[in-house]
Design a protein around this motif. Structure first.
Motif, PDB file in Angstrom:
ATOM      1  N   PHE A   1      -3.357   5.828   5.678  1.00  0.00           N
ATOM      2  CA  PHE A   1      -2.544   4.567   5.621  1.00  0.00           C
ATOM      3  C   PHE A   1      -3.419   3.556   4.595  1.00  0.00           C
ATOM      4  N   SER A   2      -3.029   3.379   3.571  1.00  0.00           N
ATOM      5  CA  SER A   2      -4.071   2.606   2.782  1.00  0.00           C
ATOM      6  C   SER A   2      -3.275   1.406   2.299  1.00  0.00           C
ATOM      7  N   LEU A   3      -4.202   0.111   2.073  1.00  0.00           N
ATOM      8  CA  LEU A   3      -3.847  -1.157   1.812  1.00  0.00           C
ATOM      9  C   LEU A   3      -4.189  -1.302   0.444  1.00  0.00           C
ATOM     10  N   LEU A   4      -3.360  -1.657  -0.514  1.00  0.00           N
ATOM     11  CA  LEU A   4      -3.802  -1.897  -1.945  1.00  0.00           C
ATOM     12  C   LEU A   4      -3.942  -3.158  -2.244  1.00  0.00           C
ATOM     13  N   SER A   5      -3.328  -4.153  -1.483  1.00  0.00           N
ATOM     14  CA  SER A   5      -3.451  -5.633  -1.803  1.00  0.00           C
ATOM     15  C   SER A   5      -2.743  -6.407  -0.289  1.00  0.00           C
ATOM     16  N   VAL A   6      -3.589  -7.259  -0.055  1.00  0.00           N
ATOM     17  CA  VAL A   6      -3.002  -8.380   0.959  1.00  0.00           C
ATOM     18  C   VAL A   6      -3.219  -9.559   0.325  1.00  0.00           C
ATOM     19  N   GLN A   7      -1.821 -10.137   0.129  1.00  0.00           N
ATOM     20  CA  GLN A   7      -1.794 -11.513  -0.537  1.00  0.00           C
ATOM     21  C   GLN A   7      -1.085 -12.622   0.402  1.00  0.00           C
TER      22      GLN A   7
ATOM     23  N   GLY B   1       0.755  -1.072   0.012  1.00  0.00           N
ATOM     24  CA  GLY B   1       0.036  -0.211   0.030  1.00  0.00           C
ATOM     25  C   GLY B   1       0.946   1.535   0.273  1.00  0.00           C
ATOM     26  N   GLN B   2       0.302   2.368   0.468  1.00  0.00           N
ATOM     27  CA  GLN B   2       0.882   3.573   0.499  1.00  0.00           C
ATOM     28  C   GLN B   2       0.748   4.266   1.797  1.00  0.00           C
ATOM     29  N   LEU B   3       1.595   5.098   2.203  1.00  0.00           N
ATOM     30  CA  LEU B   3       1.445   6.018   3.521  1.00  0.00           C
ATOM     31  C   LEU B   3       1.381   7.462   2.961  1.00  0.00           C
ATOM     32  N   THR B   4       0.411   8.387   3.404  1.00  0.00           N
ATOM     33  CA  THR B   4       0.648   9.737   2.955  1.00  0.00           C
ATOM     34  C   THR B   4       0.909  10.760   4.136  1.00  0.00           C
ATOM     35  N   TYR B   5       1.591  11.458   4.095  1.00  0.00           N
ATOM     36  CA  TYR B   5       1.971  12.331   5.425  1.00  0.00           C
ATOM     37  C   TYR B   5       2.085  13.662   4.964  1.00  0.00           C
ATOM     38  N   ARG B   6       2.359  14.676   5.765  1.00  0.00           N
ATOM     39  CA  ARG B   6       2.685  16.083   5.605  1.00  0.00           C
ATOM     40  C   ARG B   6       3.348  16.458   6.813  1.00  0.00           C
ATOM     41  N   VAL B   7       4.270  17.476   6.661  1.00  0.00           N
ATOM     42  CA  VAL B   7       4.841  18.392   7.798  1.00  0.00           C
ATOM     43  C   VAL B   7       4.002  19.140   8.642  1.00  0.00           C
ATOM     44  N   ALA B   8       3.885  18.913   9.534  1.00  0.00           N
ATOM     45  CA  ALA B   8       3.062  19.856  10.363  1.00  0.00           C
ATOM     46  C   ALA B   8       3.908  20.899  11.293  1.00  0.00           C
ATOM     47  N   ASP B   9       4.993  20.331  11.785  1.00  0.00           N
ATOM     48  CA  ASP B   9       6.010  21.604  12.260  1.00  0.00           C
ATOM     49  C   ASP B   9       7.277  21.450  11.682  1.00  0.00           C
ATOM     50  N   PRO B  10       7.624  22.467  10.591  1.00  0.00           N
ATOM     51  CA  PRO B  10       8.722  22.338   9.887  1.00  0.00           C
ATOM     52  C   PRO B  10      10.048  22.850  10.868  1.00  0.00           C
ATOM     53  N   LYS B  11       9.681  23.440  11.877  1.00  0.00           N
ATOM     54  CA  LYS B  11      11.065  23.855  12.485  1.00  0.00           C
ATOM     55  C   LYS B  11      11.375  22.930  13.590  1.00  0.00           C
ATOM     56  N   ARG B  12      10.455  21.875  13.910  1.00  0.00           N
ATOM     57  CA  ARG B  12      10.838  20.726  14.889  1.00  0.00           C
ATOM     58  C   ARG B  12      11.475  19.933  13.899  1.00  0.00           C
ATOM     59  N   LEU B  13      10.860  19.342  12.918  1.00  0.00           N
ATOM     60  CA  LEU B  13      11.584  18.679  11.919  1.00  0.00           C
ATOM     61  C   LEU B  13      13.155  19.269  11.477  1.00  0.00           C
ATOM     62  N   ALA B  14      13.209  20.313  11.232  1.00  0.00           N
ATOM     63  CA  ALA B  14      14.430  20.806  10.829  1.00  0.00           C
ATOM     64  C   ALA B  14      15.244  20.796  12.096  1.00  0.00           C
ATOM     65  N   SER B  15      15.163  20.669  13.106  1.00  0.00           N
ATOM     66  CA  SER B  15      15.849  20.749  14.352  1.00  0.00           C
ATOM     67  C   SER B  15      16.291  19.362  14.564  1.00  0.00           C
TER      68      SER B  15
END
Length: 329
Positions: free
Chosen positions: A157-163, A68-82
């Motif tokens: 959080f998306s599951l495209l296939s379960v095999q 599948g695939q995971l979708t995210y975004r940066v909510a606190d750029p200053k914390r991530l940059a630190s």
């Protein structure tokens, strides 16, 4: 040139450091800066999709692959940059591979949460309840400290296939196929049972109809027999009455005859014949004469009756004339 120009997109958060301090920051900034002393940090704010493929084991110890695939975004750029190096060079590219490591970290955290969910479910539930897995993993990532500490928000959080493994897939297909075949057979049996039940109801209805007809015919026969018995009883009564009437009539005739013959009971029959209403009949007299001769045959020597005499006697009897008497020798 020692003077540079920075123009960021609206979905990019830019920070300018001078002497270890932030002198300028914001999303979508455009500015000139002094290259020898400035350090630029560029953190993308747009959402990103990260593909993944997990190999996990279910509660019943069956291997399964989650894609599948995971979708995210940066909510606190200053914390991530630190925490990660998002500095860019004069060419506008990041100087380190830390931005690429962010996706790997998120995938690892998601895999740990997905493993916890999958290990608590049997293979069948994992194959058919992907929405439950997605919801539980997404809820776990939303409160995961390792994700929130990076200043990142997981959006989906998306599951495209379960095999399952190929062998297990074939086994499940065979079992499902057998189950479908069994369901089809049960449907056939149910239809047959319904047909048999309907046939039984029809037979019972026919038997009930026959019993009703037989009961009605028996009632008709009993009524007819009762009518015949009544007729026979009436006929018997009629015959008895007729017999009584006949006996009474016979008794009456016998009584009348007895009373009629009582006066002449001691009288000779010859006298009676002579005095009767038919005493003057020539034929009767001739017959009596012949009878007298027959009774006194021992006294008569010879009796000749010629044809002419017999003819004359017969003619006399027929015409009522007086016949010529026979000659007696």
């Amino acid at each position: 040139m020692v003077i540079g120009y920075m123009k960021a997109a609206p979905t990019t958060y830019v920070m300018q450091f001078e002497g270890g301090r932030v002198v300028r920051e914001g999303a979508g900034l455009s500015f000139f800066y002094w290259k020898p002393s400035a350090t630029l940090v560029s953190v993308p704010l747009s959402s990103a999709d990260v593909p993944f493929a997990f190999n996990e084991v279910t509660r019943d110890f069956q291997a399964v692959t989650l894609q599948g695939q995971l979708t995210y975004r940066v909510a606190d750029p200053k914390r991530l940059a630190s925490l990660l190096d998002y500095s860019v060079g004069t060419s506008g590219r990041h100087r380190s591979d830390d931005p690429e490591k962010l996706a790997e970290r998120l995938v690892q955290v998601a895999q740990v949460r997905a493993r916890t969910v999958v290990q608590g479910m049997p293979l069948r539930e994992v194959l058919v309840h992907t929405d439950t897995i997605e919801a539980q993993v997404l809820a776990a990532l939303a409160v995961a400290e390792s994700v929130r500490g990076l200043g990142v928000e997981v959006m989906a959080f998306s599951l495209l296939s379960v095999q399952p493994t190929p062998e297990m897939a074939r086994a499940l297909e065979a079992e499902a196929r057998e189950g479908l075949q069994r369901t089809a057979d049960e449907a056939i049996y149910a239809r047959r049972n319904a047909a048999v039940e309907q046939e039984r109801r029809i037979k019972e209805s026919e038997l009930a109809t026959e019993l009703a007809v037989e009961a009605r015919q028996r009632q008709i026969r009993e009524a007819k027999m009762s009518a015949d018995i009544a007729v026979e009883e009436q006929r018997s009564a009629l015959m008895e009455r007729w017999s009584q009437n006949e006996r009474q009539a016979a008794d009456a005739r016998a009584y009348a005859l007895e009373k009629t013959l009582a006066p002449v009971r001691g009288v000779d029959w010859k006298t009676l014949m002579a005095t009767s209403a038919g005493g003057g009949d020539p034929a009767l007299n001739i017959a009596l004469a012949f009878r007298e001769m027959a009774e006194n045959a021992q006294r008569i020597g010879e009796l000749n009756v010629s044809p002419d005499l017999l003819h004359s006697l017969m003619s006399a009897s027929g015409s009522g004339g007086k016949p010529t008497g026979p000659r007696n020798r």
